[in-house]
Write a protein that holds these residues in place. Structure first.
Motif, mmCIF file in Angstrom:
data_model
loop_
_atom_site.group_PDB
_atom_site.id
_atom_site.type_symbol
_atom_site.label_atom_id
_atom_site.label_comp_id
_atom_site.label_asym_id
_atom_site.label_seq_id
_atom_site.Cartn_x
_atom_site.Cartn_y
_atom_site.Cartn_z
ATOM 1 N N VAL A 45 0.811 -1.214 0.000
ATOM 2 C CA VAL A 45 0.000 0.000 0.000
ATOM 3 C C VAL A 45 0.847 1.267 0.000
ATOM 4 N N ALA A 46 2.022 1.254 0.612
ATOM 5 C CA ALA A 46 2.856 2.459 0.584
ATOM 6 C C ALA A 46 3.268 2.791 -0.842
ATOM 7 N N ASP A 47 3.584 1.759 -1.627
ATOM 8 C CA ASP A 47 3.954 1.973 -3.030
ATOM 9 C C ASP A 47 2.749 2.455 -3.824
ATOM 10 N N TRP A 48 1.565 1.871 -3.588
ATOM 11 C CA TRP A 48 0.354 2.332 -4.270
ATOM 12 C C TRP A 48 0.094 3.797 -3.940
ATOM 13 N N TYR A 49 0.232 4.114 -2.668
ATOM 14 C CA TYR A 49 -0.043 5.479 -2.232
ATOM 15 C C TYR A 49 0.932 6.458 -2.883
ATOM 16 N N GLU A 50 2.201 6.097 -2.907
ATOM 17 C CA GLU A 50 3.199 6.993 -3.496
ATOM 18 C C GLU A 50 2.932 7.216 -4.978
ATOM 19 N N LYS A 51 2.507 6.179 -5.673
ATOM 20 C CA LYS A 51 2.226 6.286 -7.109
ATOM 21 C C LYS A 51 0.838 6.861 -7.386
ATOM 22 N N GLY A 52 -0.004 6.914 -6.377
ATOM 23 C CA GLY A 52 -1.363 7.430 -6.567
ATOM 24 C C GLY A 52 -2.224 6.528 -7.408
ATOM 25 N N GLU A 53 -2.202 5.224 -7.099
ATOM 26 C CA GLU A 53 -2.978 4.280 -7.884
ATOM 27 C C GLU A 53 -3.399 3.101 -7.019
ATOM 28 N N LEU A 54 -4.384 2.373 -7.490
ATOM 29 C CA LEU A 54 -4.799 1.133 -6.857
ATOM 30 C C LEU A 54 -4.815 0.050 -7.931
ATOM 31 N N PRO A 55 -3.655 -0.514 -8.228
ATOM 32 C CA PRO A 55 -3.584 -1.521 -9.298
ATOM 33 C C PRO A 55 -4.318 -2.797 -8.897
ATOM 34 N N GLY A 56 -4.843 -3.476 -9.892
ATOM 35 C CA GLY A 56 -5.516 -4.745 -9.629
ATOM 36 C C GLY A 56 -6.771 -4.610 -8.804
ATOM 37 N N VAL A 57 -7.461 -3.465 -8.922
ATOM 38 C CA VAL A 57 -8.625 -3.233 -8.069
ATOM 39 C C VAL A 57 -9.723 -4.268 -8.317
ATOM 40 N N LEU A 92 -12.884 -1.828 10.491
ATOM 41 C CA LEU A 92 -11.726 -1.441 11.300
ATOM 42 C C LEU A 92 -10.453 -2.069 10.741
ATOM 43 N N GLU A 93 -10.502 -3.346 10.439
ATOM 44 C CA GLU A 93 -9.300 -4.030 9.946
ATOM 45 C C GLU A 93 -8.901 -3.546 8.552
ATOM 46 N N LEU A 94 -9.882 -3.264 7.703
ATOM 47 C CA LEU A 94 -9.558 -2.769 6.362
ATOM 48 C C LEU A 94 -8.926 -1.387 6.426
ATOM 49 N N GLU A 95 -9.455 -0.520 7.289
ATOM 50 C CA GLU A 95 -8.903 0.830 7.360
ATOM 51 C C GLU A 95 -7.594 0.867 8.128
ATOM 52 N N ALA A 96 -7.350 -0.119 8.975
ATOM 53 C CA ALA A 96 -6.031 -0.230 9.588
ATOM 54 C C ALA A 96 -4.967 -0.461 8.512
ATOM 55 N N ALA A 97 -5.370 -1.065 7.406
ATOM 56 C CA ALA A 97 -4.465 -1.188 6.260
ATOM 57 C C ALA A 97 -4.434 0.110 5.468
ATOM 58 N N ASP A 98 -5.612 0.593 5.043
ATOM 59 C CA ASP A 98 -5.661 1.871 4.334
ATOM 60 C C ASP A 98 -7.122 2.294 4.172
ATOM 61 N N SER A 99 -7.364 3.591 4.320
ATOM 62 C CA SER A 99 -8.719 4.117 4.183
ATOM 63 C C SER A 99 -9.281 3.868 2.791
ATOM 64 N N GLY A 100 -8.419 3.842 1.785
ATOM 65 C CA GLY A 100 -8.894 3.621 0.428
ATOM 66 C C GLY A 100 -9.507 2.248 0.244
ATOM 67 N N ILE A 101 -8.933 1.236 0.905
ATOM 68 C CA ILE A 101 -9.489 -0.112 0.807
ATOM 69 C C ILE A 101 -10.828 -0.187 1.516
ATOM 70 N N ARG A 102 -10.909 0.412 2.703
ATOM 71 C CA ARG A 102 -12.204 0.434 3.383
ATOM 72 C C ARG A 102 -13.243 1.208 2.580
ATOM 73 N N SER A 103 -12.828 2.279 1.899
ATOM 74 C CA SER A 103 -13.759 3.043 1.068
ATOM 75 C C SER A 103 -14.292 2.202 -0.083
ATOM 76 N N LEU A 104 -13.424 1.413 -0.695
ATOM 77 C CA LEU A 104 -13.861 0.509 -1.759
ATOM 78 C C LEU A 104 -14.983 -0.394 -1.267
ATOM 79 N N VAL A 105 -14.794 -0.990 -0.096
ATOM 80 C CA VAL A 105 -15.777 -1.906 0.459
ATOM 81 C C VAL A 105 -17.026 -1.163 0.907
ATOM 82 N N SER A 106 -16.847 -0.006 1.519
ATOM 83 C CA SER A 106 -17.976 0.762 2.038
ATOM 84 C C SER A 106 -18.886 1.243 0.914
ATOM 85 N N VAL A 107 -18.299 1.795 -0.140
ATOM 86 C CA VAL A 107 -19.118 2.285 -1.254
ATOM 87 C C VAL A 107 -19.816 1.123 -1.951
ATOM 88 N N GLN A 108 -19.098 0.025 -2.118
ATOM 89 C CA GLN A 108 -19.709 -1.139 -2.747
ATOM 90 C C GLN A 108 -20.900 -1.648 -1.945
#
Length: 396
Positions: A45-57, A92-108
């Motif tokens: 996730v640090a690499d995704w964040y630095e590049k500003g992308e979510l590959p393999g979504v 909680l566990e998803l956002e402990a990894a990254d808010s973007g992942i929890r957002s993916l699940v929440s919006v879905q």
């Protein structure tokens, strides 16, 4: 007289013993999501964040569907039918990894799937929900507009009747999942009030350009939705929702997940601060041995676990059918605000290292700046509570 039972040892990771509130199934859900996030997100996730992308979504979405994380609290149509507390633990566990992942699940799940599940026809549910639960179809939710965020009643997107069809025109902004979605739930003004529409994203006139140059939620797909004469059949409208009550009830469901998720981001930063304080030496000793550092850690722990306890309480109320929107506003207002403070305090403990992507602190801190304002700004939730406390509407 019998002797009282000896209390268990103090657990620094669970100082209030909150795990005692969870049953084995709750713990199994939490551990499953934590293991998935640890394997599939944290190493990258640090690499995704630095590049500003979510590959393999799309692959990530299918994996999340495989562990039952999409539309978790919904019943039927391939959904897990989990409890509200279990869904919260997953957030909680998803956002402990990254808010973007929890957002993916929440919006879905809490926005797109929830809208179809609660307000859709049986045909709409059968067409969309099983694929969305499996992660084969990604959904998005179009309410916010470029000029209308906190005041959705002023939306300009409109739908007009044309024979037996609907024709939609307008713009939606800051839409998570928009560019990768197969279906969009879009809210539009009609002659009969605000209605929701299920819009296949391959419809002519629909486009979703991705928003770039973000400094928050960088490991997340954020888009604009553009609707130029999008023609839909009559049965594209959600039959069970008229007016703002429909989309606002979806937002309440999503905000509930944020109450838990924000504490996940806070926990990640707190744990990083504790580990750093025990290993970083200054003046010949670990900085965790200094009183000022211990005071920071103690205050962080208090707010973190109070926030988790609050989230758990709201989850039990939701499971009992007793949770009110004002109580969700209470939770989001408190927990996101405290999570940001925990992240900022953690940054001070890490010093200059706190701004490095080698540690999660600054990534979570910047993500939470978005979480603070989406699904209702601080001011909106303060006014919701103010009205509930005084009986006076101060919105207008």
């Amino acid at each position: 007289m019998s002797m009282p039972a000896k209390p268990p040892p103090f657990d620094p990771a669970d100082p209030l013993g909150l795990d005692d509130l969870l049953d084995p199934e709750d713990l199994a859900v939490r551990d499953t999501v934590r293991a998935w996030a640890g394997e599939r997100v944290l190493p990258h996730v640090a690499d995704w964040y630095e590049k500003g992308e979510l590959p393999g979504v799309r692959e990530l979405a299918r994996e999340l569907g495989g562990i039952g994380a999409l539309g978790m609290p919904l019943d039927g149509y391939g959904c897990a039918g989990a409890s509200a507390v279990q869904y919260g633990l997953a957030c909680l566990e998803l956002e402990a990894a990254d808010s973007g992942i929890r957002s993916l699940v929440s919006v879905q799940g809490s926005l797109a799937m929830y809208a179809i599940h609660r307000f859709g026809s049986e045909e709409q549910k059968l067409r969309w929900l099983p694929g969305m639960a499996a992660g084969e179809i990604i959904g998005c939710f179009g309410l916010t507009e470029p000029d209308h965020g906190s005041d959705p009643a002023a939306m300009r997107t409109h739908a007009k009747r044309d024979g037996g069809d609907w024709v939609l025109n307008g713009r939606k902004m800051w839409i998570t999942n928009g560019s990768v979605a197969g279906v969009a739930v879009v809210w539009a003004r009609t002659d009969d009030g605000i209605r929701g529409f299920v819009v296949p994203t391959d419809s002519a006139g629909f486009s979703a350009p991705e928003i770039k140059h973000k400094w928050s939620l960088r490991a997340s797909v954020t888009s604009e939705l553009v609707l130029d004469d999008v023609r839909l059949p009559a049965d594209a409208v959600l039959p069970g929702a008229t007016g703002l009550r429909g989309p606002l009830s979806c937002l309440t469901h999503a905000r509930y997940g944020i109450v838990w998720g924000a504490m996940g981001a806070a926990r990640a930063c707190f744990e990083a601060a504790v580990d750093y304080a025990k290993s970083r030496e200054q003046f010949g000793r670990p900085i965790g041995g200094f009183q000022l550092t211990q005071a920071k850690l103690a205050d962080m722990a208090v707010e973190l676990h109070k926030g988790i306890l609050l989230a758990h309480h709201l989850g039990r109320r939701m499971d009992a059918g007793r949770l009110r929107p004002e109580q969700v506003s209470f939770g989001k207002l408190n927990n996101v605000r405290e999570a940001i403070d925990i992240c900022r305090t953690a940054r001070t403990i890490l010093g200059a290292n706190g701004i490095s992507l080698e540690y999660p602190v600054m990534r979570h801190a910047t993500n939470l700046e978005s979480v603070l304002t989406y699904e209702g700004t601080v001011e909106m939730h303060q006014l919701v509570l103010g009205k509930a406390l005084t009986g006076i509407d101060a919105f207008r």
